[in-house]
Design a protein around this motif. Structure first.
Motif, PDB file in Angstrom:
ATOM      1  N   THR A  51       0.832  -1.207   0.000  1.00  0.00           N
ATOM      2  CA  THR A  51       0.000   0.000   0.000  1.00  0.00           C
ATOM      3  C   THR A  51       0.861   1.249   0.000  1.00  0.00           C
ATOM      4  O   THR A  51       0.620   2.185  -0.765  1.00  0.00           O
ATOM      5  CB  THR A  51      -0.937  -0.002   1.231  1.00  0.00           C
ATOM      6  OG1 THR A  51      -1.761  -1.174   1.177  1.00  0.00           O
ATOM      7  CG2 THR A  51      -1.810   1.233   1.255  1.00  0.00           C
ATOM      8  N   ARG A  52       1.873   1.259   0.836  1.00  0.00           N
ATOM      9  CA  ARG A  52       2.766   2.418   0.940  1.00  0.00           C
ATOM     10  C   ARG A  52       3.480   2.675  -0.390  1.00  0.00           C
ATOM     11  O   ARG A  52       3.540   3.802  -0.874  1.00  0.00           O
ATOM     12  CB  ARG A  52       3.773   2.210   2.073  1.00  0.00           C
ATOM     13  CG  ARG A  52       4.739   3.357   2.269  1.00  0.00           C
ATOM     14  CD  ARG A  52       5.668   3.140   3.466  1.00  0.00           C
ATOM     15  NE  ARG A  52       6.378   1.874   3.400  1.00  0.00           N
ATOM     16  CZ  ARG A  52       6.158   0.835   4.228  1.00  0.00           C
ATOM     17  NH1 ARG A  52       5.258   0.911   5.178  1.00  0.00           N
ATOM     18  NH2 ARG A  52       6.842  -0.283   4.098  1.00  0.00           N
ATOM     19  N   ASN A  53       4.024   1.624  -0.989  1.00  0.00           N
ATOM     20  CA  ASN A  53       4.783   1.795  -2.226  1.00  0.00           C
ATOM     21  C   ASN A  53       3.884   2.138  -3.411  1.00  0.00           C
ATOM     22  O   ASN A  53       4.293   2.894  -4.297  1.00  0.00           O
ATOM     23  CB  ASN A  53       5.647   0.577  -2.490  1.00  0.00           C
ATOM     24  CG  ASN A  53       6.808   0.516  -1.520  1.00  0.00           C
ATOM     25  OD1 ASN A  53       7.507   1.503  -1.329  1.00  0.00           O
ATOM     26  ND2 ASN A  53       6.996  -0.611  -0.864  1.00  0.00           N
ATOM     27  N   LEU A  54       2.676   1.609  -3.424  1.00  0.00           N
ATOM     28  CA  LEU A  54       1.731   2.014  -4.467  1.00  0.00           C
ATOM     29  C   LEU A  54       1.396   3.496  -4.320  1.00  0.00           C
ATOM     30  O   LEU A  54       1.367   4.236  -5.299  1.00  0.00           O
ATOM     31  CB  LEU A  54       0.458   1.166  -4.396  1.00  0.00           C
ATOM     32  CG  LEU A  54       0.591  -0.266  -4.887  1.00  0.00           C
ATOM     33  CD1 LEU A  54      -0.644  -1.073  -4.515  1.00  0.00           C
ATOM     34  CD2 LEU A  54       0.836  -0.328  -6.383  1.00  0.00           C
ATOM     35  N   ALA A  55       1.172   3.932  -3.083  1.00  0.00           N
ATOM     36  CA  ALA A  55       0.863   5.342  -2.833  1.00  0.00           C
ATOM     37  C   ALA A  55       2.032   6.237  -3.234  1.00  0.00           C
ATOM     38  O   ALA A  55       1.836   7.285  -3.853  1.00  0.00           O
ATOM     39  CB  ALA A  55       0.507   5.549  -1.365  1.00  0.00           C
ATOM     40  N   GLU A  56       3.243   5.816  -2.890  1.00  0.00           N
ATOM     41  CA  GLU A  56       4.425   6.606  -3.251  1.00  0.00           C
ATOM     42  C   GLU A  56       4.586   6.712  -4.764  1.00  0.00           C
ATOM     43  O   GLU A  56       5.107   7.700  -5.266  1.00  0.00           O
ATOM     44  CB  GLU A  56       5.675   6.023  -2.608  1.00  0.00           C
ATOM     45  CG  GLU A  56       5.736   6.264  -1.113  1.00  0.00           C
ATOM     46  CD  GLU A  56       6.922   5.594  -0.434  1.00  0.00           C
ATOM     47  OE1 GLU A  56       7.735   4.945  -1.126  1.00  0.00           O
ATOM     48  OE2 GLU A  56       7.024   5.719   0.788  1.00  0.00           O
ATOM     49  N   ALA A  57       4.130   5.666  -5.475  1.00  0.00           N
ATOM     50  CA  ALA A  57       4.200   5.686  -6.937  1.00  0.00           C
ATOM     51  C   ALA A  57       3.009   6.435  -7.540  1.00  0.00           C
ATOM     52  O   ALA A  57       2.935   6.601  -8.760  1.00  0.00           O
ATOM     53  CB  ALA A  57       4.254   4.250  -7.474  1.00  0.00           C
ATOM     54  N   GLY A  58       2.083   6.885  -6.684  1.00  0.00           N
ATOM     55  CA  GLY A  58       0.957   7.678  -7.161  1.00  0.00           C
ATOM     56  C   GLY A  58      -0.316   6.901  -7.412  1.00  0.00           C
ATOM     57  O   GLY A  58      -1.279   7.440  -7.950  1.00  0.00           O
ATOM     58  N   TYR A  59      -0.359   5.637  -7.025  1.00  0.00           N
ATOM     59  CA  TYR A  59      -1.553   4.819  -7.233  1.00  0.00           C
ATOM     60  C   TYR A  59      -2.415   4.828  -5.976  1.00  0.00           C
ATOM     61  O   TYR A  59      -1.982   4.371  -4.922  1.00  0.00           O
ATOM     62  CB  TYR A  59      -1.170   3.373  -7.573  1.00  0.00           C
ATOM     63  CG  TYR A  59      -0.401   3.256  -8.860  1.00  0.00           C
ATOM     64  CD1 TYR A  59      -1.054   3.348 -10.081  1.00  0.00           C
ATOM     65  CD2 TYR A  59       0.969   3.057  -8.861  1.00  0.00           C
ATOM     66  CE1 TYR A  59      -0.350   3.263 -11.272  1.00  0.00           C
ATOM     67  CE2 TYR A  59       1.685   2.954 -10.036  1.00  0.00           C
ATOM     68  CZ  TYR A  59       1.014   3.056 -11.240  1.00  0.00           C
ATOM     69  OH  TYR A  59       1.710   2.967 -12.409  1.00  0.00           O
ATOM     70  N   TYR A  60      -3.618   5.355  -6.111  1.00  0.00           N
ATOM     71  CA  TYR A  60      -4.530   5.387  -4.976  1.00  0.00           C
ATOM     72  C   TYR A  60      -5.968   5.108  -5.393  1.00  0.00           C
ATOM     73  O   TYR A  60      -6.857   5.018  -4.554  1.00  0.00           O
ATOM     74  CB  TYR A  60      -4.422   6.721  -4.217  1.00  0.00           C
ATOM     75  CG  TYR A  60      -4.611   7.923  -5.093  1.00  0.00           C
ATOM     76  CD1 TYR A  60      -5.863   8.505  -5.243  1.00  0.00           C
ATOM     77  CD2 TYR A  60      -3.540   8.467  -5.788  1.00  0.00           C
ATOM     78  CE1 TYR A  60      -6.045   9.590  -6.071  1.00  0.00           C
ATOM     79  CE2 TYR A  60      -3.714   9.557  -6.606  1.00  0.00           C
ATOM     80  CZ  TYR A  60      -4.963  10.116  -6.745  1.00  0.00           C
ATOM     81  OH  TYR A  60      -5.138  11.194  -7.578  1.00  0.00           O
ATOM     82  N   LEU A 111       7.320  -2.673  -8.703  1.00  0.00           N
ATOM     83  CA  LEU A 111       7.394  -1.810  -7.528  1.00  0.00           C
ATOM     84  C   LEU A 111       7.852  -2.612  -6.320  1.00  0.00           C
ATOM     85  O   LEU A 111       7.342  -3.713  -6.072  1.00  0.00           O
ATOM     86  CB  LEU A 111       6.038  -1.167  -7.235  1.00  0.00           C
ATOM     87  CG  LEU A 111       5.505  -0.214  -8.289  1.00  0.00           C
ATOM     88  CD1 LEU A 111       4.087   0.212  -7.940  1.00  0.00           C
ATOM     89  CD2 LEU A 111       6.402   1.002  -8.410  1.00  0.00           C
ATOM     90  N   HIS A 112       8.764  -2.061  -5.572  1.00  0.00           N
ATOM     91  CA  HIS A 112       9.264  -2.716  -4.365  1.00  0.00           C
ATOM     92  C   HIS A 112       8.108  -2.930  -3.389  1.00  0.00           C
ATOM     93  O   HIS A 112       7.289  -2.040  -3.175  1.00  0.00           O
ATOM     94  CB  HIS A 112      10.343  -1.856  -3.709  1.00  0.00           C
ATOM     95  CG  HIS A 112      10.905  -2.456  -2.473  1.00  0.00           C
ATOM     96  ND1 HIS A 112      11.795  -3.501  -2.508  1.00  0.00           N
ATOM     97  CD2 HIS A 112      10.677  -2.188  -1.167  1.00  0.00           C
ATOM     98  CE1 HIS A 112      12.108  -3.836  -1.271  1.00  0.00           C
ATOM     99  NE2 HIS A 112      11.427  -3.057  -0.436  1.00  0.00           N
ATOM    100  N   GLY A 113       8.031  -4.121  -2.823  1.00  0.00           N
ATOM    101  CA  GLY A 113       7.007  -4.419  -1.822  1.00  0.00           C
ATOM    102  C   GLY A 113       5.688  -4.883  -2.393  1.00  0.00           C
ATOM    103  O   GLY A 113       4.781  -5.223  -1.645  1.00  0.00           O
ATOM    104  N   VAL A 114       5.570  -4.892  -3.718  1.00  0.00           N
ATOM    105  CA  VAL A 114       4.330  -5.340  -4.352  1.00  0.00           C
ATOM    106  C   VAL A 114       4.606  -6.681  -5.017  1.00  0.00           C
ATOM    107  O   VAL A 114       5.380  -6.775  -5.954  1.00  0.00           O
ATOM    108  CB  VAL A 114       3.828  -4.320  -5.402  1.00  0.00           C
ATOM    109  CG1 VAL A 114       2.532  -4.806  -6.030  1.00  0.00           C
ATOM    110  CG2 VAL A 114       3.654  -2.950  -4.772  1.00  0.00           C
ATOM    111  N   GLY A 115       3.972  -7.712  -4.487  1.00  0.00           N
ATOM    112  CA  GLY A 115       4.200  -9.064  -4.993  1.00  0.00           C
ATOM    113  C   GLY A 115       2.962  -9.653  -5.639  1.00  0.00           C
ATOM    114  O   GLY A 115       1.932  -8.979  -5.790  1.00  0.00           O
ATOM    115  N   PRO A 116       3.053 -10.928  -5.999  1.00  0.00           N
ATOM    116  CA  PRO A 116       1.936 -11.611  -6.668  1.00  0.00           C
ATOM    117  C   PRO A 116       0.635 -11.584  -5.874  1.00  0.00           C
ATOM    118  O   PRO A 116      -0.444 -11.461  -6.452  1.00  0.00           O
ATOM    119  CB  PRO A 116       2.443 -13.046  -6.839  1.00  0.00           C
ATOM    120  CG  PRO A 116       3.926 -12.931  -6.799  1.00  0.00           C
ATOM    121  CD  PRO A 116       4.227 -11.780  -5.889  1.00  0.00           C
TER     122      PRO A 116
END
Length: 71
Positions: free
Chosen positions: A21-30, A46-51
């Motif tokens: 969630t944090r890394n998606l938000a940092e990449a601008g995905y919300y 993205l780091h921290g986002v897995g399957p």
């Protein structure tokens, strides 16, 4: 993408791990609709986002009649 600012932007992402969630938000995905413009492979980079996170996102997208972009 714009930085996620919880005071001005509301997330409609499903419950996934905090790192994802944090890394998606940092990449601008919300918003789920944003994932229709990117592929699963893009998100997996993205780091921290897995399957598992991608699977949960896929399920949430399908519930709304949406999907990740095709390659």
């Amino acid at each position: 993408m714009d930085k996620f600012n919880p005071t001005t932007q509301e997330s409609d992402l499903p419950k996934i791990s905090k790192p994802a969630t944090r890394n998606l938000a940092e990449a601008g995905y919300y918003k789920l609709e944003q994932f229709t413009k990117v592929t699963e492979a893009d998100i997996l980079k993205l780091h921290g986002v897995g399957p598992k996170a991608v699977r949960i996102l896929n399920e949430a997208l399908k519930e709304r009649g949406l999907s990740f972009a095709k390659k």
